[in-house]
Design a protein around this motif. Structure first.
Motif, PDB file in Angstrom:
ATOM      1  N   CYS A   1     -15.190  -5.536  -1.799  1.00  0.00           N
ATOM      2  CA  CYS A   1     -14.732  -4.333  -1.089  1.00  0.00           C
ATOM      3  C   CYS A   1     -15.843  -3.764  -0.185  1.00  0.00           C
ATOM      4  CB  CYS A   1     -14.289  -3.267  -2.084  1.00  0.00           C
ATOM      5  SG  CYS A   1     -13.744  -1.758  -1.253  1.00  0.00           S
ATOM      6  N   PRO A   2     -15.647  -3.746   1.126  1.00  0.00           N
ATOM      7  CA  PRO A   2     -16.691  -3.235   2.021  1.00  0.00           C
ATOM      8  C   PRO A   2     -16.867  -1.720   1.930  1.00  0.00           C
ATOM      9  CG  PRO A   2     -14.730  -3.763   3.276  1.00  0.00           C
ATOM     10  CD  PRO A   2     -14.460  -4.196   1.867  1.00  0.00           C
ATOM     11  N   SER A   3     -15.910  -1.048   1.280  1.00  0.00           N
ATOM     12  CA  SER A   3     -16.037   0.396   1.103  1.00  0.00           C
ATOM     13  C   SER A   3     -16.735   0.754  -0.197  1.00  0.00           C
ATOM     14  CB  SER A   3     -14.646   1.049   1.129  1.00  0.00           C
ATOM     15  OG  SER A   3     -14.018   0.827   2.363  1.00  0.00           O
TER      16      SER A   3
ATOM     17  N   GLN B   1      -5.510   0.771  -6.018  1.00  0.00           N
ATOM     18  CA  GLN B   1      -6.521   1.794  -5.672  1.00  0.00           C
ATOM     19  C   GLN B   1      -5.858   3.044  -5.111  1.00  0.00           C
ATOM     20  OE1 GLN B   1      -9.384   1.133  -7.015  1.00  0.00           O
ATOM     21  NE2 GLN B   1      -8.398  -0.848  -7.364  1.00  0.00           N
TER      22      GLN B   1
ATOM     23  N   CYS C   1     -10.906   3.542   1.788  1.00  0.00           N
ATOM     24  CA  CYS C   1     -10.313   2.199   1.915  1.00  0.00           C
ATOM     25  C   CYS C   1     -10.001   1.917   3.385  1.00  0.00           C
ATOM     26  CB  CYS C   1      -9.041   2.106   1.080  1.00  0.00           C
ATOM     27  SG  CYS C   1      -8.121   0.583   1.354  1.00  0.00           S
ATOM     28  N   ARG C   2     -10.459   0.747   3.870  1.00  0.00           N
ATOM     29  CA  ARG C   2     -10.248   0.376   5.273  1.00  0.00           C
ATOM     30  C   ARG C   2      -8.977  -0.447   5.466  1.00  0.00           C
ATOM     31  NH1 ARG C   2     -15.847   0.373   4.123  1.00  0.00           N
ATOM     32  NH2 ARG C   2     -17.243   0.588   5.886  1.00  0.00           N
ATOM     33  N   GLU C   3      -8.260  -0.697   4.343  1.00  0.00           N
ATOM     34  CA  GLU C   3      -7.061  -1.547   4.387  1.00  0.00           C
ATOM     35  C   GLU C   3      -7.399  -2.897   5.024  1.00  0.00           C
ATOM     36  OE1 GLU C   3      -3.751   0.598   5.975  1.00  0.00           O
ATOM     37  OE2 GLU C   3      -3.957   2.207   4.512  1.00  0.00           O
ATOM     38  N   CYS C   4      -8.573  -3.413   4.683  1.00  0.00           N
ATOM     39  CA  CYS C   4      -9.026  -4.678   5.271  1.00  0.00           C
ATOM     40  C   CYS C   4      -8.370  -5.880   4.613  1.00  0.00           C
ATOM     41  CB  CYS C   4     -10.538  -4.796   5.155  1.00  0.00           C
ATOM     42  SG  CYS C   4     -11.120  -4.948   3.445  1.00  0.00           S
ATOM     43  N   MET C   5      -7.852  -5.695   3.402  1.00  0.00           N
ATOM     44  CA  MET C   5      -7.175  -6.743   2.626  1.00  0.00           C
ATOM     45  C   MET C   5      -8.126  -7.783   2.046  1.00  0.00           C
ATOM     46  SD  MET C   5      -4.172  -5.681   2.713  1.00  0.00           S
ATOM     47  CE  MET C   5      -3.498  -4.315   3.602  1.00  0.00           C
ATOM     48  N   SER C   6      -9.416  -7.506   2.045  1.00  0.00           N
ATOM     49  CA  SER C   6     -10.365  -8.441   1.430  1.00  0.00           C
ATOM     50  C   SER C   6     -10.089  -8.587  -0.063  1.00  0.00           C
ATOM     51  CB  SER C   6     -11.804  -7.940   1.637  1.00  0.00           C
ATOM     52  OG  SER C   6     -12.137  -7.961   3.002  1.00  0.00           O
ATOM     53  N   CYS C   7      -9.687  -7.484  -0.696  1.00  0.00           N
ATOM     54  CA  CYS C   7      -9.411  -7.564  -2.145  1.00  0.00           C
ATOM     55  C   CYS C   7      -8.226  -8.481  -2.416  1.00  0.00           C
ATOM     56  CB  CYS C   7      -9.204  -6.173  -2.735  1.00  0.00           C
ATOM     57  SG  CYS C   7      -8.027  -5.134  -1.858  1.00  0.00           S
TER      58      CYS C   7
ATOM     59  N   PHE D   1       0.825  -1.204   0.000  1.00  0.00           N
ATOM     60  CA  PHE D   1       0.000   0.000   0.000  1.00  0.00           C
ATOM     61  C   PHE D   1       0.862   1.259   0.000  1.00  0.00           C
ATOM     62  CE2 PHE D   1      -4.642  -0.392   0.879  1.00  0.00           C
ATOM     63  CZ  PHE D   1      -4.747  -1.751   0.637  1.00  0.00           C
TER      64      PHE D   1
ATOM     65  N   CYS E   1     -12.992  -1.212  -7.597  1.00  0.00           N
ATOM     66  CA  CYS E   1     -11.572  -1.527  -7.803  1.00  0.00           C
ATOM     67  C   CYS E   1     -11.306  -2.031  -9.216  1.00  0.00           C
ATOM     68  CB  CYS E   1     -11.140  -2.597  -6.799  1.00  0.00           C
ATOM     69  SG  CYS E   1     -11.461  -2.195  -5.085  1.00  0.00           S
TER      70      CYS E   1
ATOM     71  N   ILE F   1     -15.634   0.459  -3.217  1.00  0.00           N
ATOM     72  CA  ILE F   1     -14.744   1.036  -4.229  1.00  0.00           C
ATOM     73  C   ILE F   1     -14.803   0.165  -5.485  1.00  0.00           C
ATOM     74  CG2 ILE F   1     -12.334   1.587  -4.774  1.00  0.00           C
ATOM     75  CD1 ILE F   1     -11.922   2.070  -1.741  1.00  0.00           C
TER      76      ILE F   1
HETATM   77  S1  SF4 Z   1     -11.233  -4.467  -0.160  1.00  0.00           S
HETATM   78 FE1  SF4 Z   1     -11.609  -2.248  -0.424  1.00  0.00          FE
HETATM   79  S2  SF4 Z   1     -11.415  -1.414   1.662  1.00  0.00           S
HETATM   80 FE2  SF4 Z   1     -10.471  -3.447   1.705  1.00  0.00          FE
HETATM   81  S3  SF4 Z   1      -8.265  -3.082   1.278  1.00  0.00           S
HETATM   82 FE3  SF4 Z   1      -9.259  -3.535  -0.693  1.00  0.00          FE
HETATM   83  S4  SF4 Z   1      -9.789  -1.507  -1.526  1.00  0.00           S
HETATM   84 FE4  SF4 Z   1      -9.403  -1.214   0.668  1.00  0.00          FE
END
Ligand code: SF4
Ligand code: SF4
Ligand code: FES
Length: 247
Positions: free
Chosen positions: A211-213, A174, A145-151, A111, A217, A215
């Motif tokens: 993405c929970p936000s 992103q 972006c929550r930096e959750c790493m789901s993506c 990131f 992507c 976005i």
């Molecule tokens: S899934 Fe969305 S919120 Fe989570 S890290 Fe990726 S871009 Fe950021």
């Protein structure tokens, strides 16, 4: 709502276990704490059954720390409402520290790697204010972006095509896209995205879906791909080979 929920957790402590085990717990519904979420179920198991490793902080969907695989899809545990039987596993593709806690250090580094998220101003001090509506409608949502790493956990390029070594991943792209659309940033972000492995993306669409936000992507990456191609930055040997939707 059922009286009890059946929660199966993939438990693994790498310091003592040879391999993970799937353990199932019965968690009673508690109308006082409705809606019953995955995170509340974990609190219950940890308090009344046995210790389980999991991570969280805000409990309201903003910090991204509680992300885990729920029924095979990356979700935020604090926002996931239980409906019956569910399986909780650690985020796909990350080294497990214990049970549902994973080491995100390498992905976090991507990131911030190579100034992905740092605004570059040129000439120094010539900062023009952003128009409020543009900031509200474009910059602010991308900044969520929550930096959750789901993506990263859902990315086909990383997991099906093993582009781990050459691809910075959807979250990092992103950050680059955010700076690309930011009128105050003066760096060629399309070139930067190309060097971050832009064309390793197979456009599977999973990063947008999880993405929970909210976005977009995949769409943002596609826009950068088209611009990179127009700038002559597309690699001659295009390694993208297939489309494999996971979700
Ligand atoms: S899934 Fe969305 S919120 Fe989570 S890290 Fe990726 S871009 Fe950021
Ligand atoms: S669209 Fe691209 S970056 Fe997003 S999950 Fe799929 S392969 Fe990864
Ligand atoms: S605890 Fe912060 S997002 Fe779930």
């Amino acid at each position: 709502m059922p009286d009890t929920y059946k929660i199966t957790i993939k438990k693994f402590d790498p310091s003592v276990d040879i391999e993970p085990t799937m353990v199932t717990y019965e968690v009673p519904d508690d109308p006082e704490f409705a809606p019953m979420t995955a995170l509340k179920a974990l609190h219950h198991i940890n308090r009344f059954e046995e210790p389980v490793g999991y991570d969280y902080n805000c409990r309201r969907g903003t910090c991204g720390r509680c992300a885990m695989m729920i029924d095979g899809v990356p979700k935020l545990a604090c926002l996931f409402p239980l409906t019956g039987s569910h399986t909780f596993e650690p985020l796909n593709g990350f080294p497990v520290i214990r049970d549902l806690v994973v080491n995100k250090k390498e992905a976090y580094a991507k990131f911030v790697g190579s100034n992905h998220s740092v605004k570059i101003l040129e000439p120094e001090g010539a900062l023009q204010p952003l128009e409020y509506d543009f900031w509200k409608d474009v910059i602010y949502p991308l900044n969520a972006c929550r930096e959750c790493m789901s993506c990263y956990a859902s990315c086909q390029a990383l997991h099906n095509f093993n582009r781990v070594g050459t691809f910075a991943g959807p979250g990092a792209l992103q950050q680059i896209y955010l700076r690309h659309v930011d009128g105050q940033d003066k760096m060629n972000r399309i070139e930067q995205a190309a060097f971050a492995g832009l064309f390793e993306c197979v456009q599977c669409g999973n990063c947008s879906q999880v993405c929970p936000s909210g976005i977009s992507c995949t769409e943002n990456i596609k826009e950068m791909m088209d611009k990179a191609e127009a700038q002559g930055l597309k690699p001659v040997s295009d390694k993208r080979t297939a489309y494999f939707p996971m979700l």
